[in-house]
Design a protein around this motif. Structure first.
Motif, PDB file in Angstrom:
ATOM      1  N   PRO A 195       0.839  -1.202   0.000  1.00 50.45           N
ATOM      2  CA  PRO A 195       0.000   0.000   0.000  1.00 50.45           C
ATOM      3  C   PRO A 195       0.875   1.253   0.000  1.00 50.45           C
ATOM      4  N   LEU A 196       0.753   2.063  -1.051  1.00 51.01           N
ATOM      5  CA  LEU A 196       1.566   3.262  -1.202  1.00 51.01           C
ATOM      6  C   LEU A 196       0.901   4.487  -0.592  1.00 51.01           C
ATOM      7  N   SER A 197      -0.414   4.515  -0.616  1.00 49.83           N
ATOM      8  CA  SER A 197      -1.176   5.637  -0.076  1.00 49.83           C
ATOM      9  C   SER A 197      -2.605   5.165   0.137  1.00 49.83           C
ATOM     10  N   LYS A 198      -3.475   6.090   0.452  1.00 56.02           N
ATOM     11  CA  LYS A 198      -4.878   5.731   0.632  1.00 56.02           C
ATOM     12  C   LYS A 198      -5.528   5.342  -0.690  1.00 56.02           C
ATOM     13  N   THR A 199      -4.909   5.727  -1.794  1.00 54.42           N
ATOM     14  CA  THR A 199      -5.501   5.440  -3.104  1.00 54.42           C
ATOM     15  C   THR A 199      -4.721   4.416  -3.914  1.00 54.42           C
ATOM     16  N   ASP A 200      -3.411   4.322  -3.724  1.00 58.04           N
ATOM     17  CA  ASP A 200      -2.556   3.508  -4.596  1.00 58.04           C
ATOM     18  C   ASP A 200      -1.964   2.306  -3.867  1.00 58.04           C
ATOM     19  N   THR A 201      -1.953   1.167  -4.547  1.00 57.50           N
ATOM     20  CA  THR A 201      -1.339  -0.057  -4.019  1.00 57.50           C
ATOM     21  C   THR A 201      -0.517  -0.708  -5.114  1.00 57.50           C
ATOM     22  N   LEU A 202       0.710  -1.101  -4.770  1.00 54.27           N
ATOM     23  CA  LEU A 202       1.580  -1.829  -5.694  1.00 54.27           C
ATOM     24  C   LEU A 202       1.331  -3.324  -5.548  1.00 54.27           C
ATOM     25  N   TYR A 203       1.144  -4.007  -6.681  1.00 53.35           N
ATOM     26  CA  TYR A 203       0.992  -5.462  -6.712  1.00 53.35           C
ATOM     27  C   TYR A 203       2.139  -6.061  -7.516  1.00 53.35           C
ATOM     28  N   VAL A 204       2.792  -7.080  -6.952  1.00 49.54           N
ATOM     29  CA  VAL A 204       3.804  -7.845  -7.676  1.00 49.54           C
ATOM     30  C   VAL A 204       3.373  -9.310  -7.629  1.00 49.54           C
ATOM     31  N   ASN A 205       3.125  -9.914  -8.795  1.00 46.73           N
ATOM     32  CA  ASN A 205       2.587 -11.274  -8.874  1.00 46.73           C
ATOM     33  C   ASN A 205       3.518 -12.197  -9.658  1.00 46.73           C
ATOM     34  N   TRP A 206       3.566 -13.449  -9.235  1.00 49.77           N
ATOM     35  CA  TRP A 206       4.354 -14.457  -9.957  1.00 49.77           C
ATOM     36  C   TRP A 206       3.533 -14.963 -11.132  1.00 49.77           C
ATOM     37  N   ASN A 207       4.127 -14.971 -12.324  1.00 43.56           N
ATOM     38  CA  ASN A 207       3.434 -15.400 -13.542  1.00 43.56           C
ATOM     39  C   ASN A 207       4.297 -16.405 -14.295  1.00 43.56           C
ATOM     40  N   THR A 208       4.110 -17.673 -14.001  1.00 42.18           N
ATOM     41  CA  THR A 208       4.775 -18.795 -14.670  1.00 42.18           C
ATOM     42  C   THR A 208       6.272 -18.858 -14.389  1.00 42.18           C
ATOM     43  N   HIS A 231       8.267 -15.598 -14.036  1.00 43.44           N
ATOM     44  CA  HIS A 231       8.781 -14.272 -13.681  1.00 43.44           C
ATOM     45  C   HIS A 231       7.731 -13.505 -12.885  1.00 43.44           C
ATOM     46  N   TYR A 232       8.172 -12.413 -12.274  1.00 42.48           N
ATOM     47  CA  TYR A 232       7.258 -11.541 -11.539  1.00 42.48           C
ATOM     48  C   TYR A 232       6.820 -10.377 -12.425  1.00 42.48           C
ATOM     49  N   GLU A 233       5.588  -9.934 -12.210  1.00 39.65           N
ATOM     50  CA  GLU A 233       5.067  -8.768 -12.912  1.00 39.65           C
ATOM     51  C   GLU A 233       4.525  -7.775 -11.882  1.00 39.65           C
ATOM     52  N   SER A 234       4.718  -6.476 -12.140  1.00 39.57           N
ATOM     53  CA  SER A 234       4.290  -5.457 -11.186  1.00 39.57           C
ATOM     54  C   SER A 234       3.342  -4.464 -11.846  1.00 39.57           C
ATOM     55  N   HIS A 235       2.451  -3.909 -11.041  1.00 39.81           N
ATOM     56  CA  HIS A 235       1.588  -2.825 -11.496  1.00 39.81           C
ATOM     57  C   HIS A 235       1.002  -2.133 -10.276  1.00 39.81           C
ATOM     58  N   VAL A 236       0.530  -0.922 -10.475  1.00 39.23           N
ATOM     59  CA  VAL A 236      -0.099  -0.151  -9.403  1.00 39.23           C
ATOM     60  C   VAL A 236      -1.576   0.013  -9.717  1.00 39.23           C
ATOM     61  N   GLU A 237      -2.405  -0.254  -8.727  1.00 38.03           N
ATOM     62  CA  GLU A 237      -3.836  -0.023  -8.865  1.00 38.03           C
ATOM     63  C   GLU A 237      -4.215   1.234  -8.087  1.00 38.03           C
ATOM     64  N   THR A 238      -5.032   2.073  -8.692  1.00 35.82           N
ATOM     65  CA  THR A 238      -5.476   3.319  -8.070  1.00 35.82           C
ATOM     66  C   THR A 238      -6.982   3.309  -7.889  1.00 35.82           C
ATOM     67  N   LYS A 239      -7.416   3.526  -6.673  1.00 25.07           N
ATOM     68  CA  LYS A 239      -8.838   3.565  -6.394  1.00 25.07           C
ATOM     69  C   LYS A 239      -9.419   4.924  -6.804  1.00 25.07           C
TER      70      LYS A 239
END
Length: 444
Positions: free
Chosen positions: A145-158, A160-168
């Motif tokens: 959790p980066l802030s009240k609105t943004d969260t970083l997700y890092v997921n394993w995909n087969t 390698h890892y992939e990252s993205h930020v979701e914003t509410k």
């Protein structure tokens, strides 16, 4: 692709949140994040009503997720979540090592696809990382959790890892506040429901017209139109001040925020001026502008051509306007002092600093810190002595007429006029509410 869910997303929406929002052993309905699914899986998940059960253990606060889709329920039941709080001196490598992960895992995370993974290189003390592993101990997900609105997700995909930020999505609701000053402006702001930042911002908006140290009187009033922010219906904080009115000694001052982020009067004049009325945040005032006073150290009556702002040692003092430092030195009378030459034959003087922050010849802008309040030289207690000279003649900085900044551009006047009409009506509504409340109180 694996479905990844943060067990206590609401509790960790802000960087400073420490208490978990989910109770141990209690079942909750949680939305399923769509970003970590393929297109086909996403459609399938949206069609289902997924139940997620969250459990935690008192010792290590591990959270297990069960009851997902039929095809993946067994897999998700094997996931275990750890929550790691960032300590002083921590890095991602140190945190993962504490949790038992290998340096290889740290390396793979550091090269995760997507630019957002770089956010893991700058962890702040008190932040929380939520990390999931499968039955084999493989790290399969990380949420930050980066802030009240943004969260970083890092997921394993087969492989390698992939990252993205979701914003509410943040919902903005406008509201009003109003108050009457009885003892001081700060207390009136708090009573009106404004937070500390809003009170300071309100003073800053009118800081070119009103000296909040010397000009405020009992009976002064204010009205504010401002934003409140919500996420999923939950209040997360106040936003920008959109319009404000301050009635000081029966003289009204109005300010309206335009699309450029600046504040203008109802007629389109900038609220900014060449000089601030007060160059320091103050506690109380030891001496107002007076032609003469009895000097407490020299024990004689003498001219006191300036204003003394009594404040704690170390309080920052800012340049009242743009200019060039023409003196920055020390003597036994002024202590540490700074003189600034401005345009239009104006000089401002700042005396008794505990420490100077600028040098002779340096260019400064309005609001730049030039020194810190102290009690050097002929001074009995910590304070700033401030002088304003025009053509070599001392003038009262509280009342001297100051030139305005550039007014609103002609091309924006029509748009601003429409906005101003709306904001003035909202301020008038706030006044009417306050008057009604006063009448009700007086009739009781």
């Amino acid at each position: 692709m694996l479905l990844l869910i943060l067990p206590s997303e609401k509790a960790t929406a802000g960087r400073q949140t420490q208490d978990t929002a989910l109770e141990i052993g209690k079942r909750y309905q949680l939305p399923v994040p769509q970003n970590s699914l393929s297109s086909a899986e996403s459609e399938k998940t949206q069609a289902s009503n997924t139940n997620v059960a969250v459990e935690a253990d008192d010792e290590n606060k591990k959270n297990e997720i069960d009851e997902v889709t039929e095809d993946e329920s067994e897999l998700f039941e094997s996931y275990t979540w750890d929550t790691a709080k960032v300590k002083s001196g921590d890095s991602l490598a140190k945190i993962l090592k504490r949790l038992g992960y290998s340096p290889r895992t740290t390396h793979e995370l550091s090269i995760a696809k997507g630019k957002d993974s770089k956010l893991l290189q700058k962890l702040n003390i008190g932040d929380q990382l939520h990390i999931a592993k499968d039955e084999s101990g493989k790290l399969v997900a990380l949420t930050y959790p980066l802030s009240k609105t943004d969260t970083l997700y890092v997921n394993w995909n087969t492989d390698h890892y992939e990252s993205h930020v979701e914003t509410k999505t943040v919902e903005i609701r406008e509201t009003t506040a109003h108050g009457i000053i009885k003892s001081n402006f700060w207390s009136a702001g708090i009573e009106a429901g404004l937070d500390d930042a809003q009170i300071i911002n309100l003073a800053n908006i009118f800081g070119w017209d009103i000296d909040f140290a010397l000009d405020i009187r009992s009976g002064d009033s204010f009205h504010v139109v401002y934003e409140n922010k919500y996420i999923d219906g939950e209040f997360i904080g106040a936003g920008k001040i959109l319009a404000a009115e301050f009635v000081n000694q029966n003289e009204p001052f109005q300010a309206i925020r335009f699309t450029d982020g600046e504040y203008y009067s109802a007629t389109g004049k900038s609220m900014r001026k060449a000089f601030l009325r007060a160059p320091v945040n103050f506690r109380y005032i030891s001496s107002n502008f007076k032609p003469k006073r009895f000097h407490p150290i020299q024990k004689k009556w003498k001219a006191h051509n300036g204003t003394d702002y009594r404040a704690k040692t170390g309080t920052p003092v800012v340049a009242a306007g743009n200019g060039k430092v023409i003196q920055s030195a020390y003597n036994k009378y002024n202590g540490n002092y700074v003189f600034i030459q401005h345009g239009n034959d104006i000089v401002t003087k700042y005396l008794h600093f505990s420490k100077r922050k600028v040098k002779k010849g340096q260019r400064v802008k309005q609001g730049d810190v030039i020194g810190y309040v102290g009690s050097t030289g002929m001074s009995e207690a910590p304070h700033l002595h401030y002088e304003f000279l025009l053509n070599g003649v001392h003038r009262n900085p509280r009342t001297v007429k100051l030139p305005n900044a550039n007014p609103l551009a002609k091309k924006d006047k029509a748009e601003f006029a429409m906005l101003a009409e709306q904001r003035l009506a909202e301020l008038a509504g706030s006044r009417q509410v306050m008057l009604s409340m006063q009448e009700t109180q007086s009739n009781q």
